[in-house]
Design a protein around this motif. Sequence first.
Motif, PDB file in Angstrom:
ATOM      1  N   GLY A 307       0.641  -1.269   0.064  1.00 22.86           N
ATOM      2  CA  GLY A 307       0.036  -0.160   0.040  1.00 22.86           C
ATOM      3  C   GLY A 307       0.754   1.246  -0.003  1.00 22.86           C
ATOM      4  O   GLY A 307       0.650   2.306  -0.750  1.00 22.86           O
ATOM      5  N   VAL A 308       2.027   1.282   0.740  1.00 24.94           N
ATOM      6  CA  VAL A 308       2.777   2.502   0.958  1.00 24.94           C
ATOM      7  C   VAL A 308       3.523   2.612  -0.485  1.00 24.94           C
ATOM      8  O   VAL A 308       3.879   3.812  -0.503  1.00 24.94           O
ATOM      9  CB  VAL A 308       3.448   2.391   2.006  1.00 24.94           C
ATOM     10  CG1 VAL A 308       2.876   2.393   3.252  1.00 24.94           C
ATOM     11  CG2 VAL A 308       4.868   1.109   2.073  1.00 24.94           C
ATOM     12  N   LEU A 309       3.565   1.914  -1.424  1.00 23.56           N
ATOM     13  CA  LEU A 309       4.217   2.016  -2.613  1.00 23.56           C
ATOM     14  C   LEU A 309       3.336   2.409  -3.674  1.00 23.56           C
ATOM     15  O   LEU A 309       3.842   2.710  -4.877  1.00 23.56           O
ATOM     16  CB  LEU A 309       4.904   0.682  -2.845  1.00 23.56           C
ATOM     17  CG  LEU A 309       6.176   0.277  -2.039  1.00 23.56           C
ATOM     18  CD1 LEU A 309       6.507  -1.332  -2.344  1.00 23.56           C
ATOM     19  CD2 LEU A 309       7.362   1.041  -2.104  1.00 23.56           C
ATOM     20  N   CYS A 310       2.080   2.310  -3.674  1.00 18.07           N
ATOM     21  CA  CYS A 310       1.198   2.721  -4.550  1.00 18.07           C
ATOM     22  C   CYS A 310       1.437   3.941  -5.320  1.00 18.07           C
ATOM     23  O   CYS A 310       1.835   4.295  -6.281  1.00 18.07           O
ATOM     24  CB  CYS A 310      -0.210   2.329  -4.205  1.00 18.07           C
ATOM     25  SG  CYS A 310      -0.652   0.815  -3.802  1.00 18.07           S
ATOM     26  N   ALA A 311       1.082   4.898  -4.411  1.00 14.12           N
ATOM     27  CA  ALA A 311       1.376   6.410  -4.755  1.00 14.12           C
ATOM     28  C   ALA A 311       2.604   6.941  -5.294  1.00 14.12           C
ATOM     29  O   ALA A 311       2.733   7.421  -6.375  1.00 14.12           O
ATOM     30  CB  ALA A 311       0.697   7.449  -3.769  1.00 14.12           C
ATOM     31  N   PRO A 312       3.730   6.191  -4.436  1.00 12.08           N
ATOM     32  CA  PRO A 312       4.994   6.513  -4.991  1.00 12.08           C
ATOM     33  C   PRO A 312       5.320   6.046  -6.283  1.00 12.08           C
ATOM     34  O   PRO A 312       6.023   6.724  -7.205  1.00 12.08           O
ATOM     35  CB  PRO A 312       6.023   6.006  -3.960  1.00 12.08           C
ATOM     36  CG  PRO A 312       5.301   6.010  -2.677  1.00 12.08           C
ATOM     37  CD  PRO A 312       3.418   5.840  -3.111  1.00 12.08           C
ATOM     38  N   ALA A 313       4.700   5.140  -6.709  1.00  6.18           N
ATOM     39  CA  ALA A 313       4.628   4.219  -8.180  1.00  6.18           C
ATOM     40  C   ALA A 313       4.151   5.115  -9.057  1.00  6.18           C
ATOM     41  O   ALA A 313       5.024   5.508 -10.038  1.00  6.18           O
ATOM     42  CB  ALA A 313       4.332   2.996  -8.455  1.00  6.18           C
ATOM     43  N   LEU A 314       3.142   5.695  -8.795  1.00  4.30           N
ATOM     44  CA  LEU A 314       2.659   6.584  -9.861  1.00  4.30           C
ATOM     45  C   LEU A 314       3.350   8.329 -10.004  1.00  4.30           C
ATOM     46  O   LEU A 314       3.412   8.700 -10.970  1.00  4.30           O
ATOM     47  CB  LEU A 314       1.112   6.910  -9.564  1.00  4.30           C
ATOM     48  CG  LEU A 314       0.106   5.744  -9.227  1.00  4.30           C
ATOM     49  CD1 LEU A 314      -1.170   6.090  -8.942  1.00  4.30           C
ATOM     50  CD2 LEU A 314       0.055   5.146 -10.931  1.00  4.30           C
ATOM     51  N   ALA A 315       3.485   8.588  -8.815  1.00  3.22           N
ATOM     52  CA  ALA A 315       4.373   9.937  -8.761  1.00  3.22           C
ATOM     53  C   ALA A 315       5.748   9.669  -9.558  1.00  3.22           C
ATOM     54  O   ALA A 315       5.915  10.722 -10.391  1.00  3.22           O
ATOM     55  CB  ALA A 315       4.538  10.254  -7.189  1.00  3.22           C
ATOM     56  N   ALA A 316       6.379   8.570  -9.237  1.00  2.00           N
ATOM     57  CA  ALA A 316       7.903   8.537  -9.669  1.00  2.00           C
ATOM     58  C   ALA A 316       7.695   8.211 -11.256  1.00  2.00           C
ATOM     59  O   ALA A 316       8.496   8.800 -11.871  1.00  2.00           O
ATOM     60  CB  ALA A 316       8.416   7.140  -8.871  1.00  2.00           C
ATOM     61  N   THR A 317       6.908   7.630 -11.764  1.00  5.07           N
ATOM     62  CA  THR A 317       6.639   7.407 -13.160  1.00  5.07           C
ATOM     63  C   THR A 317       6.184   8.467 -14.010  1.00  5.07           C
ATOM     64  O   THR A 317       6.873   8.853 -14.970  1.00  5.07           O
ATOM     65  CB  THR A 317       5.623   6.304 -13.476  1.00  5.07           C
ATOM     66  OG1 THR A 317       4.408   6.496 -13.040  1.00  5.07           O
ATOM     67  CG2 THR A 317       6.141   4.863 -13.091  1.00  5.07           C
TER      68      THR A 317
END
Length: 410
Positions: A307-317
Amino acid sequence: MNLTPYREALALPGVRSLMLVTLLARVPKTMTVIALTMYVVLDLEHGYAAAGLAGAAMTIGSAVGAPLLGRLVDRRGLRPVLALTTVAEAAFWFTAPLMPYPVLLGGALLGGLLCLPVFGVARQSVAALVPPEKRRPAYALDSMAVELSFMVGPALAVLLATSVSPKASLLVVSGGVALAGVALFWLNPPTRADHEPLDTARPVSRREWLTPRLLGILAISTASTLVLGGTDVAVVAVLRAAEQVEWTGLVLAIWAVCSLVGGFVYGMVSRSVSPLLIVTMLGLCTIPIGFGGTQWWSLALALLPAGVLCAPALAATANAVSQLVPAGVRGEAMGLQNSAITVGLALGAPLAGAVIDASAPAWGFAATGLIGALVGSAFLAAELRNHRRRIAKPTSPAPTPATAAAPAER
């Protein structure tokens, strides 16, 4: 907590208004699939397969239309595209209650093709308003706004469809899209910075910016949302098998809150983290979720790392795309990323469902997580190989002052 990166990003002219307007504009956009599904099933009295086909038609249209609309923004500016898509999409949702099912399918395809490009415009405008070194917290805020809109929109669509009528939910979507388009038209956020004028003398060829590295970012964008779409379905399946389906809303809410926390932390880190690594970790953390127990609370706990990686994945890409393309084609590139995200969401749910039907609910997490991890690790390994080659490549010796001056003397 070091909130300085967020303060600096929000202090830039235009960023606060962009974040607020696009947050509100995304809410009706996140209502669309649920509103259409409820209308087809409850009012037209068709099955879920027919509802899924209507949703698929809209998704296909959106995936095809996003880069085309982005290219139009690059060439003609934002306001003409906003005017066209606001009228077209609002008209579709306003007239959808009058359409028989075959006509609705064609309308959904056209409505998706000309849908208001809120998500792409938001990401493109962030790149125009925020210098490259400050984009990470800005894109983190954008990804958290996406998460918040998905927490509100689908729930509002269900509430309207069940407490008023499915037709009412379609009309609310129509009005919401119209208001969103008007607000964005009024705001008119920039699509390129002042120091990034559009080069009209020579259009930028796709060969120059559609590089293997950018294609890799698009691929992992698809992989990340494939994992997220599969997780949605697998959560429902696990809780249904455990006869605890009434806890589904709470478990998904905990998952969303974890994503918000992860996005918030990602925006504060001082060092850049590769999106390839984030998506790989997202996939790896998703694989074992279904094997952590069948109680709702154990499932919620198992969801925390992913869960804590969901938003970072979208932001980073999104940040990676903004860094890899010139300003003159940023709209098309962001449209391509939006298509990649849409395709991933469209593939994740049926893939997880097929695996669950053939085996057990826990394997829905494992299958989609494994695909995400494999795609992310493959591109990560390629990136590491290229990095080693650049380091190992011999460099020519620096010219001596005498040889450096020779051409001038000649």
